[in-house]
Scaffold this motif. Structure first.
Motif, mmCIF file in Angstrom:
data_model
loop_
_atom_site.group_PDB
_atom_site.id
_atom_site.type_symbol
_atom_site.label_atom_id
_atom_site.label_comp_id
_atom_site.label_asym_id
_atom_site.label_seq_id
_atom_site.Cartn_x
_atom_site.Cartn_y
_atom_site.Cartn_z
ATOM 1 N N GLY A 1 0.800 -1.215 0.000
ATOM 2 C CA GLY A 1 0.000 0.000 0.000
ATOM 3 C C GLY A 1 0.829 1.259 0.000
ATOM 4 O O GLY A 1 0.331 2.338 0.285
ATOM 5 N N GLY A 2 2.116 1.156 -0.331
ATOM 6 C CA GLY A 2 2.976 2.332 -0.349
ATOM 7 C C GLY A 2 2.759 3.151 -1.601
ATOM 8 O O GLY A 2 2.092 2.729 -2.530
ATOM 9 N N ALA A 3 3.367 4.338 -1.630
ATOM 10 C CA ALA A 3 3.159 5.211 -2.777
ATOM 11 C C ALA A 3 4.483 5.726 -3.340
ATOM 12 O O ALA A 3 4.516 6.729 -4.009
ATOM 13 N N ARG A 4 5.574 5.037 -3.079
ATOM 14 C CA ARG A 4 6.856 5.493 -3.604
ATOM 15 C C ARG A 4 6.923 5.210 -5.104
ATOM 16 O O ARG A 4 6.290 4.312 -5.617
ATOM 17 N N THR A 5 7.736 5.962 -5.783
ATOM 18 C CA THR A 5 7.937 5.765 -7.214
ATOM 19 C C THR A 5 9.426 5.632 -7.490
ATOM 20 O O THR A 5 10.250 6.161 -6.755
ATOM 21 N N ARG A 6 9.766 4.904 -8.564
ATOM 22 C CA ARG A 6 11.174 4.743 -8.937
ATOM 23 C C ARG A 6 11.630 5.826 -9.908
ATOM 24 O O ARG A 6 12.781 5.834 -10.315
ATOM 25 N N ARG A 7 10.750 6.699 -10.292
ATOM 26 C CA ARG A 7 11.120 7.754 -11.223
ATOM 27 C C ARG A 7 12.012 8.791 -10.531
ATOM 28 O O ARG A 7 11.942 8.985 -9.332
ATOM 29 N N GLY A 8 12.823 9.470 -11.333
ATOM 30 C CA GLY A 8 13.726 10.474 -10.796
ATOM 31 C C GLY A 8 13.010 11.767 -10.460
ATOM 32 O O GLY A 8 11.908 12.040 -10.944
ATOM 33 N N PHE A 9 13.698 12.574 -9.652
ATOM 34 C CA PHE A 9 13.122 13.834 -9.192
ATOM 35 C C PHE A 9 12.748 14.737 -10.361
ATOM 36 O O PHE A 9 11.632 15.249 -10.441
ATOM 37 N N TRP A 10 13.689 14.937 -11.298
ATOM 38 C CA TRP A 10 13.431 15.882 -12.386
ATOM 39 C C TRP A 10 12.387 15.355 -13.352
ATOM 40 O O TRP A 10 11.646 16.127 -13.959
ATOM 41 N N GLU A 11 12.302 14.059 -13.506
ATOM 42 C CA GLU A 11 11.258 13.486 -14.356
ATOM 43 C C GLU A 11 9.884 13.777 -13.774
ATOM 44 O O GLU A 11 8.937 14.111 -14.491
ATOM 45 N N VAL A 12 9.775 13.654 -12.453
ATOM 46 C CA VAL A 12 8.513 13.957 -11.777
ATOM 47 C C VAL A 12 8.170 15.433 -11.928
ATOM 48 O O VAL A 12 7.033 15.803 -12.238
ATOM 49 N N VAL A 13 9.157 16.301 -11.712
ATOM 50 C CA VAL A 13 8.914 17.742 -11.806
ATOM 51 C C VAL A 13 8.488 18.134 -13.219
ATOM 52 O O VAL A 13 7.531 18.889 -13.407
ATOM 53 N N ARG A 14 9.200 17.624 -14.223
ATOM 54 C CA ARG A 14 8.868 17.972 -15.611
ATOM 55 C C ARG A 14 7.466 17.552 -15.991
ATOM 56 O O ARG A 14 6.784 18.233 -16.756
ATOM 57 N N GLY A 15 7.004 16.427 -15.434
ATOM 58 C CA GLY A 15 5.662 15.956 -15.751
ATOM 59 C C GLY A 15 4.575 16.937 -15.351
ATOM 60 O O GLY A 15 3.526 17.008 -15.988
ATOM 61 N N GLY A 16 4.827 17.711 -14.285
ATOM 62 C CA GLY A 16 3.836 18.695 -13.864
ATOM 63 C C GLY A 16 4.100 20.069 -14.445
ATOM 64 O O GLY A 16 3.204 20.700 -15.002
ATOM 65 N N VAL A 17 5.354 20.530 -14.363
ATOM 66 C CA VAL A 17 5.692 21.876 -14.816
ATOM 67 C C VAL A 17 5.481 22.013 -16.321
ATOM 68 O O VAL A 17 5.146 23.089 -16.820
ATOM 69 N N GLY A 18 5.650 20.908 -17.058
ATOM 70 C CA GLY A 18 5.512 20.973 -18.503
ATOM 71 C C GLY A 18 4.087 20.903 -19.012
ATOM 72 O O GLY A 18 3.869 20.952 -20.222
ATOM 73 N N ASP A 19 3.117 20.805 -18.135
ATOM 74 C CA ASP A 19 1.712 20.708 -18.549
ATOM 75 C C ASP A 19 1.028 22.060 -18.360
ATOM 76 O O ASP A 19 0.890 22.548 -17.237
ATOM 77 N N TYR A 20 0.598 22.664 -19.459
ATOM 78 C CA TYR A 20 0.014 24.013 -19.385
ATOM 79 C C TYR A 20 -1.243 24.043 -18.525
ATOM 80 O O TYR A 20 -1.583 25.072 -17.923
ATOM 81 N N ARG A 21 -1.950 22.911 -18.441
ATOM 82 C CA ARG A 21 -3.183 22.883 -17.653
ATOM 83 C C ARG A 21 -2.898 23.121 -16.171
ATOM 84 O O ARG A 21 -3.699 23.736 -15.463
ATOM 85 N N ALA A 22 -1.746 22.648 -15.705
ATOM 86 C CA ALA A 22 -1.363 22.891 -14.311
ATOM 87 C C ALA A 22 -1.173 24.387 -14.063
ATOM 88 O O ALA A 22 -1.557 24.904 -13.005
ATOM 89 N N TRP A 23 -0.603 25.100 -15.025
ATOM 90 C CA TRP A 23 -0.389 26.536 -14.867
ATOM 91 C C TRP A 23 -1.708 27.302 -14.881
ATOM 92 O O TRP A 23 -1.887 28.256 -14.113
ATOM 93 N N VAL A 24 -2.642 26.884 -15.745
ATOM 94 C CA VAL A 24 -3.949 27.548 -15.786
ATOM 95 C C VAL A 24 -4.682 27.347 -14.468
ATOM 96 O O VAL A 24 -5.252 28.286 -13.897
ATOM 97 N N LEU A 25 -4.668 26.128 -13.946
ATOM 98 C CA LEU A 25 -5.348 25.860 -12.676
ATOM 99 C C LEU A 25 -4.668 26.604 -11.525
ATOM 100 O O LEU A 25 -5.343 27.051 -10.590
ATOM 101 N N ALA A 26 -3.343 26.752 -11.595
ATOM 102 C CA ALA A 26 -2.642 27.533 -10.568
ATOM 103 C C ALA A 26 -3.106 28.987 -10.602
ATOM 104 O O ALA A 26 -3.305 29.613 -9.557
#
Length: 385
Positions: free
Chosen positions: A144-169
């Motif tokens: 039931g854990g929620a850890r991921t094996r993805r890297g830090f910058w990969e995770v960040v890019r997935g959100g920062v690179g999505d324009y919808r996140a900026w509109v909702l912000a």
């Protein structure tokens, strides 16, 4: 906090944030002896707000799409109602320490008040969260854990690179941002405009935050309900309509306060109505956030939540700092800014589900990141379908 939730899981990130915030608040309260020290106390107190991101990440991971709007809104709404409690409880606690605290001088009483309430609650909730056994429903991932094996910058890019996140912000900056502004200035507004004593002004201002207990959950319920009828397009249209209504009511609060002989009862009534729509819009926003990117959910949640704080800071600097505007004019201008900043919602589009102004696109089949989540894929589990 967003990447921390995606990499470590929201439970660990939240618990550690609470305990570190308690330590920082205690240290600042004990040592502050100048205006700069008090500003530092305000700053470290604000660090605890990062828990909001973990809160929304955790709810989005546990609950399925058909109930995620309600889950996010109830968790956040009841938590935000604490701001109303603080408006009432902290002054009373301070008076209690001064009057019955073994003769504690005022320079000590406020420090004791901080240690007895915010610090103690941060420690208690931090330990409670860490004691909770899982981040996701049992069976979803290892233990039931929620850890991921993805890297830090990969995770960040997935959100920062999505324009919808900026509109909702941006839009969240002018629903939750409006809430933060009003909670910050409402007591002063009532004290100066209606000549109320501090306790009465605080109680009147608390009405705004208290609406979180019902208004934000109502926004979540409405988001889920309209999605069953109209899908993602319904969620987007309803958010735009509700936030626009809240912005118009904010303008009205300022106009009523600027009247020659304002009515206290009428002003409070309109302010409560404004609070209801503004906070419902916050609930509606986080009915959309979980569908933007399931791989970088924490980052998107963090960007949106930060938008609320940044919106409040920018608005405060533009309208409430200095003597250019009266407090009544500044409140009306805040509402006007909210009206304008809600318009970019028309740009948000989900390839398989469409947006406010146009429907799904033919390229939707390849958009795995939001489509799997929007159709109920939280991994190998579904809850509250």
């Amino acid at each position: 906090m967003g990447p921390a939730c995606d990499l470590l899981g929201p439970r660990r990130a939240s618990g550690l944030a609470s305990l570190l915030s308690a330590l920082a608040v205690a240290a600042a309260a004990a040592t502050a002896s100048s205006p700069a020290g008090f500003v530092a106390l305000r700053f470290v107190s604000g660090l605890s707000l990062a828990n909001f991101v973990a809160n929304q990440h955790w709810m989005s991971g546990i609950f399925a799409p058909s109930a995620v709007g309600l889950a996010n809104a109830v968790a956040a709404g009841w938590a935000n109602a604490g701001s109303a409690a603080a408006q009432v409880v902290m002054p009373l606690a301070y008076e209690l320490v001064v009057l019955r605290g073994l003769g504690a001088p005022v320079t000590v009483a406020w420090r004791v008040t901080y240690l007895l309430f915010p610090c103690a609650l941060l420690v208690a909730t931090g330990l409670a969260v860490l004691a909770f056994p899982y981040d996701l429903p049992r069976g979803a991932g290892v233990g039931g854990g929620a850890r991921t094996r993805r890297g830090f910058w990969e995770v960040v890019r997935g959100g920062v690179g999505d324009y919808r996140a900026w509109v909702l912000a941006l839009t969240y900056g002018y629903c939750y941002g409006v809430e933060l502004i009003m909670e910050n200035v409402a007591a002063d507004f009532f004290r100066k405009r209606f000549r109320l004593p501090m306790e009465a002004a605080g109680a009147a201002a608390a009405c705004f935050g208290a609406m979180n207990a019902v208004a934000r959950p109502a926004g979540g319920v409405a988001s889920d309900a309209v999605a069953r009828l109209f899908g993602m397009r319904g969620r987007l249209w309803l958010l735009w309509a509700v936030q626009t209504a809240g912005a118009a009511l904010c303008v009205m609060v300022g106009r009523m306060g600027a009247a020659e002989a304002p009515s206290l009862a009428a002003t409070v009534a309109v302010m409560v109505a404004c609070a209801a729509f503004v906070q419902a819009a916050s609930g509606l926003t986080f009915g959309i956030v979980p569908f933007v990117s399931k791989r970088s959910l924490g980052v998107v949640s963090g960007m949106t939540a930060s938008g609320g704080a940044v919106g409040a800071i920018v608005t405060n600097r533009l309208f409430f700092s200095g003597s250019r505007y009266t407090i009544e004019e500044a409140i009306s201008l805040t509402g006007a800014a909210s009206l304008v900043c809600t318009l970019p919602l028309a740009l948000v589009h989900f390839p398989r589900h469409g947006g406010m102004l146009w429907g799904p696109t033919a390229a939707a089949a390849g958009d795995e990141d939001d489509d799997d989540h929007a159709n109920g894929d939280h991994g190998d589990y579904t809850l509250l379908k």
